[in-house]
Motif scaffolding. Structure first.
Motif: not given
Length: 224
Positions: A168-171
């Motif tokens: 979903e996301y990579c921060d």
């Protein structure tokens, strides 16, 4: 057809030595340097062969170099060798080969993950979580923390963890006081997060830099 010399390069001989005669190949991990030489000697005179090995275990990483005496021989090897070797011109020794070898590591991982993802739910690979109490007691979630002693590049880390379905996301974050890398990864399902941790915790990215992947609380019921 000739390969043009870069204006930033030195003499033509330097370019020929460093950029046009050495190829980088993907090989079975069982290959010895003699096996590698035997496979590629038909394309020309080989100056040397070398296999990239794990510095700690001494085991082959499934990657190697073949250096020819002439650029035409290296070009012939790239053109005519079996496609499974994925032969390309190697980076010159005086340049950083880190990103160059990354691509091969990612390709290796992509194949492995794609193959295993087909048997990803309820298969024996996941039974290992039932065999160790410390894993049962570990609080799992959809969110992961990734830690490294080297800083991350957002696009590269995203590409690595996106090999597991459901990212979903990579921060990516950076500690201003150190040069360590830190990132938060989130998947759409807990199963994907478990799989990513299982496959990528301890993975060397870049080579020689071992990733630490742990679960982060995401506020959901981990019993699912």
């Amino acid at each position: 057809v000739f390969i043009a010399q870069s204006r930033a390069s030195g003499s033509h001989r330097d370019v020929e030595d460093e950029e046009l005669t050495r190829i980088f190949v993907m090989i079975p991990k069982t290959y010895t340097e003699e096996d590698l030489r035997e496979k590629f000697k038909m394309y020309g005179d080989i100056e040397y062969c070398s296999i990239i090995k794990n510095k700690i275990t001494g085991e082959s990483k499934g990657l190697g170099y073949v250096r020819y005496l002439k650029p035409s021989q290296a070009a012939l090897a790239i053109e005519e060798c079996d496609r499974s070797f994925r032969a390309i011109l190697a980076e010159p020794k005086n340049k950083s080969s880190e990103s160059f070898e990354h691509e091969y590591y990612i390709n290796n991982t992509r194949q492995e993950l794609r193959g295993n993802t087909l048997q990803f739910c309820g298969q024996p690979e996941f039974c290992c979580f039932e065999k160790h109490e410390n894993r049962i007691q570990e609080s799992v979630s959809k969110r992961l923390s990734v830690i490294s002693r080297l800083p991350f590049i957002q696009e590269q880390l995203f590409a690595l963890f996106d090999l597991v379905p459901g990212l979903e996301y990579c921060d990516v974050q950076r500690d201003p006081h150190t040069n360590n890398g830190y990132a938060v990864i989130q998947y759409s399902t807990t199963a994907s997060a478990i799989y990513a941790k299982y496959k990528l915790n301890g993975f060397e990215y870049p080579p020689g830099n071992r990733l630490t992947v742990i679960f982060l609380e995401d506020g959901n019921d981990s019993s699912e």
